[in-house]
Design an enzyme around this catalytic site. Structure first.
Site, PDB file in Angstrom:
ATOM      1  N   ASP A   1       6.516  -3.722  11.088  1.00 24.05           N
ATOM      2  CA  ASP A   1       5.059  -3.648  11.255  1.00 24.05           C
ATOM      3  C   ASP A   1       4.629  -3.724  12.720  1.00 24.05           C
ATOM      4  O   ASP A   1       3.627  -3.127  13.116  1.00 24.05           O
ATOM      5  CB  ASP A   1       4.354  -4.728  10.429  1.00 24.05           C
ATOM      6  CG  ASP A   1       4.850  -6.133  10.716  1.00 24.05           C
ATOM      7  OD1 ASP A   1       5.875  -6.285  11.392  1.00 24.05           O
ATOM      8  OD2 ASP A   1       4.212  -7.095  10.234  1.00 24.05           O
TER       9      ASP A   1
ATOM     10  N   SER B   1       8.334  -5.197   6.359  1.00 20.60           N
ATOM     11  CA  SER B   1       8.106  -6.300   7.310  1.00 20.60           C
ATOM     12  C   SER B   1       8.992  -7.503   7.034  1.00 20.60           C
ATOM     13  O   SER B   1       8.515  -8.618   6.814  1.00 20.60           O
ATOM     14  CB  SER B   1       6.632  -6.704   7.282  1.00 20.60           C
ATOM     15  OG  SER B   1       5.831  -5.597   7.583  1.00 20.60           O
TER      16      SER B   1
ATOM     17  N   ARG C   1       0.831  -1.197   0.000  1.00 26.26           N
ATOM     18  CA  ARG C   1       0.000   0.000   0.000  1.00 26.26           C
ATOM     19  C   ARG C   1       0.869   1.252   0.000  1.00 26.26           C
ATOM     20  O   ARG C   1       1.945   1.276   0.606  1.00 26.26           O
ATOM     21  CB  ARG C   1      -0.893   0.035   1.240  1.00 26.26           C
ATOM     22  CG  ARG C   1      -2.018  -0.969   1.220  1.00 26.26           C
ATOM     23  CD  ARG C   1      -3.005  -0.736   2.345  1.00 26.26           C
ATOM     24  NE  ARG C   1      -2.332  -0.679   3.642  1.00 26.26           N
ATOM     25  CZ  ARG C   1      -2.859  -0.114   4.729  1.00 26.26           C
ATOM     26  NH1 ARG C   1      -4.037   0.465   4.667  1.00 26.26           N
ATOM     27  NH2 ARG C   1      -2.211  -0.126   5.870  1.00 26.26           N
TER      28      ARG C   1
END
Length: 856
Positions: free
Chosen positions: A595, A541, A477
């Site tokens: 994350d 991540s 994203r």
């Protein structure tokens, strides 16, 4: 049909906790939970007590490819003085007869399971406990009503040192869903319900259907007003009904030329055996039987009298069969509704002299059941030697279930953790944390305790527009996050999701980061911000070694990424290089974020006490605010810094070896990284389904599940997804829905009992995961408390991840475990919404705030 509907209403009343006390049908739980599955084997004893004689049986059950039952039995009399004496005398007599039987067979030394068929109204609280409600059939032995007959039998038997009784039999019964039985504090599986249906109508429900003859029979019985349905249908009263009708017809001058003899007026002179004989339609046998009986009663019957008598018998037995059919149809519809089936296929086991000996009864019963319930495909199976053999089979099933239960618990035992084991996990994780923080031991430590250079959580003064990238899988994203401070502080987000093609994931690093930058350019154009220079936070991540907030050396790719030229390189530099190659915009890359850290920061914006981040989803990890003086990899000693624990690797140094079950070892060995991420493989969603699948395979191999027949799909790695655990353990999910999940896995022959067992396995595996996670979290919050020299710490944990959010019990067990293992910490949990991207922007905002403050 009307009788059937009335009966169904009475069944519902009997099943309800509030309505049961006033219900005519008591619907008594029997605690018989399963019918035979053909695998029962062994030698069982049975006692069958229901009248002036009782039987002792030895029943041999074998399953060598053929379900075979052999029986030896002996009948013993019960003298009238014992029937009417004391309870202890009665049960001593029974035990004496049992001892005599065992002596004769030479098996007195064998400890055999015993089933007790006790044909009197009883209230059961478990399979081997039964309180006598009232004596019937001429028994009045004192001191038994209101007491547990199994306990009384057990005491009498133990005086002689023989065997242990295992349960009692029932009369009219069916297998009911436990969730419908409000008298039982359980909601799983099925249980046999003893309906005591002879009492139907005792509350007036049949008054409009009862004739003057029914009322006369009731008035002359030993229990007027009770067992009214039984008095309309059972063999005990059928002959007497016929006699009363014949007397009435004779008095009305309709038969016997109005003659009424003392024989015809004698109660009991006409019995059910006579009714059966008179209805025999072979070669006028019935009419001859009628003539013989009537002459024996002092009458001189004509042919018409014999025909009329036969017709009365037919009317009475037909009504009996039809009323019996109506009640059976209610039961069939209840079972069909329970199974949510359009058409029910089932078998009814039947016993009793009327059904077996009457020439027409069975046919009339079958015909009316099929007529009233065309949506039920019913097979009737006549019981051979029902009560005694049935008691032995109930015992055999109970014995099989007990043996299977013991074997299942033995297999599951390594997956169940006690408090001391969890405290040891906590202690070892605390040790591993210290090793990871210390420069000298960091290299060999299983917990890497990576510095993130995130030095503070949000304080509410953050302000501005920030970009964020969230990369952690095949989709990523790009976000625009607008943070507003002041009284109406808020976080407004806009985002767009982009995919990463497989060939890009596994191509070169340049291709990967060029693709990412192209997506950022597309997003800025989409937002009408082409050419804007904004601070950017990068949620990345994958395991990184950070030396400052805007730098991170990729240690290794995971999650299917294999882009070359990235491992060992600074991913922020790789991103900046790609931006320069694009030459269309510039970005201020302020922070590289894990994350888990993003989750902590997102929740920290909502709650200033949030200083721990936890992710429990496909994988698991944690971070927390550590005192910088303890982070020896950082050349500073002031303030605090968020440490990314990478705790999934706990256990890679052998710390969890003695807690690992064989199933954990199988899952580890078949994984992409054997010997690595051991803690994660016991906790996270990526592996729990695999653990469950391996347990189910073990159970099936032992014949404890799916009839011992594993399907090819069950043998397929990864087929049992973790989402199935969440669905199966949902309290709202009925067992038939669990079966549909199992059928999706190719287990089309799964039973209700299989569904219960699968649910138990899922519960054990997920409970262990939540407890292990809780033990780790207890170590983290206790360390924070000790760091600050506090006796009592209030702290919030920000949590994200599908397992935590979607599993019905995981979060509750996690909380309980932390509360138990870290009593000095008051821990709150705050669920993160949109943690990773929003968190990266907030870390960037905090970093900009601190950078601006340093300038001034």
């Amino acid at each position: 049909m009307d009788v059937s509907l009335r009966f169904r209403r009475e069944m519902d009343k009997g099943l309800g906790r509030d309505t049961n006390p006033t219900a005519a049908l008591k619907m008594l739980p029997t605690f018989v939970r399963s019918t035979p599955d053909g695998t029962e084997k062994g030698h069982f004893l049975a006692l069958d007590l229901g009248g002036t004689h009782f039987r002792v049986l030895l029943v041999k059950v074998s399953c060598n490819g053929q379900q075979n039952v052999e029986m030896e039995s002996q009948i013993y009399a019960i003298p009238e003085e014992i029937m009417r004496g004391t309870g202890s005398e009665l049960f001593d007599h029974i035990a004496d007869c049992l001892a005599n039987f065992l002596d004769k067979l030479g098996i007195k030394e064998k400890k055999l399971p015993l089933g007790f068929c006790f044909s009197f109204p009883c209230q059961q609280t478990k399979l081997d406990e039964s309180i006598l409600v009232s004596w019937t059939k001429g028994f009045t032995a004192s001191g038994v009503v209101g007491n547990d007959v199994v306990a009384m039998l057990r005491r009498a038997i133990q005086k002689r040192g023989v065997i242990q009784p295992a349960g009692t039999g029932t009369n009219a019964c069916y297998m009911e869903e436990v969730r419908n039985m409000e008298l039982v504090d359980e909601d799983e599986g099925r249980m046999c319900v003893n309906m005591e249906w002879g009492a139907f109508g005792d509350d007036g429900a049949l008054d409009d259907l009862r004739t003057v003859f029914d009322r006369e029979i009731d008035a002359g019985s030993l229990n007027p007003g009770g067992q009214l349905f039984e008095k309309m249908i059972s063999g005990f009263y059928m002959g007497e009904l016929v006699r009363l009708i014949l007397v009435n017809m004779a008095k009305e001058q309709m038969i016997f030329q109005g003659q009424v003899t003392p024989g015809l007026l004698t109660r009991g002179s006409f019995n059910t055996g006579h009714v059966s004989a008179i209805e025999d339609d072979r070669d006028n046998a019935g009419l001859l039987a009628a003539e013989t009986l009537l002459r024996g009663l002092g009458l001189s019957p004509s042919t018409e009298d014999c025909v009329a008598t036969q017709r009365v018998c037919q009317v009475v037995s037909t009504r009996s069969a039809h009323l019996c059919a109506a009640s059976l149809v209610s039961v069939l519809r209840q079972i069909r509704d329970n199974k949510a089936a359009e058409k029910l296929r089932t078998t009814i086991g039947v016993d009793g002299s009327v059904y077996k000996n009457h020439p027409q009864f069975a046919r009339k019963l079958h015909k009316m059941v099929r007529r009233l319930a065309p949506d039920c495909d019913v097979r009737f199976l006549s019981s051979g030697d029902g009560s005694g053999k049935g008691a032995a089979m109930v015992t055999a099933v109970a014995y099989r279930l007990a043996m299977q239960h013991a074997e299942r618990q033995r297999i599951l035992e390594p997956l169940r953790l006690g408090r001391e084991q969890l405290l040891e996990v906590k202690r070892r994780l605390e040790e591993a944390m210290e090793q990871g923080l210390a420069k000298e031991t960091h290299q060999q430590a299983s917990l890497k305790m990576l510095p993130t250079y995130v030095r503070a959580t949000p304080d509410g003064t953050e302000h501005g527009d920030f970009l964020a990238l969230d990369l952690g899988g095949t989709n990523f994203r790009v976000l625009l996050v607008r943070v507003r401070s002041g009284k109406k502080r808020s976080v407004e987000m806009h985002n767009k999701i982009y995919s990463i093609p497989q060939e890009t994931m596994q191509g070169t690093g340049e291709e990967l980061f060029d693709h990412i930058v192209q997506c950022i350019a597309d997003f800025l154009e989409y937002m009408g911000m082409k050419g804007a220079v904004l601070p950017l936070g990068f949620t990345f991540s994958f395991p990184c070694q950070q030396r400052q907030l805007d730098q991170g050396i990729l240690l290794r790719w995971t999650k299917g990424f294999k882009a070359t030229g990235c491992e060992g390189e600074d991913v922020v530099t790789l991103l900046k290089d790609a931006i320069r190659r694009k030459e269309k915009f510039d970005l201020d890359v302020v922070a590289l974020v894990n994350d888990t850290v993003g989750t902590m920061m997102t929740c920290g914006y909502e709650d200033p006490l949030c200083e721990v981040g936890l992710i429990v989803g496909t994988g698991t990890n944690a971070c927390y605010m550590e005192e910088v003086r303890n982070v020896e990899l950082v050349e500073e000693d002031e303030g605090r810094m968020c440490v990314n624990m990478e705790w999934g690797a706990f256990g890679d140094g052998g710390e969890l070896d003695e807690l690992c079950a064989e199933f954990d070892r199988v899952v580890d060995e078949s994984s992409n990284n054997p010997g690595k991420q051991r803690y994660e493989k016991m906790i996270s969603g990526m592996y729990l389904g695999e653990i469950v699948r391996n347990v189910l395979l073990e159970f099936t191999a032992k014949g404890l599940l799916f009839c011992g027949k594993p399907t090819e799909r069950l043998k397929t790695r990864g087929i049992f997804e973790t989402k199935f655990l969440s669905q199966i353990e949902s309290d709202r999910l009925a067992l038939r829905q669990v079966r549909s999940i199992l059928q999706h896995l190719g287990l089309t022959s799964s039973t209700c009992d299989d569904s219960i067992l699968v649910k138990e396995v899922c519960g054990v595996v997920s409970r262990r995961a939540a407890q292990l996670c809780g033990a780790g979290l207890a170590a983290v919050v206790d360390k924070v408390r000790r760091n600050r020299g506090l006796e009592h710490l209030r702290i919030t944990v920000g949590v994200d991840g599908t397992l935590y959010k979607l599993h019905p019990h995981f979060s509750g067990i996690l909380r309980e475990t932390v509360l138990d293992l870290a009593p000095g910490c008051e821990v709150s949990f705050l669920q993160s919404e949109d943690g990773s991207g929003k968190g990266a922007a907030l870390i960037t905002a905090v970093a900009c705030r601190m950078r601006d403050a340093a300038k001034h």
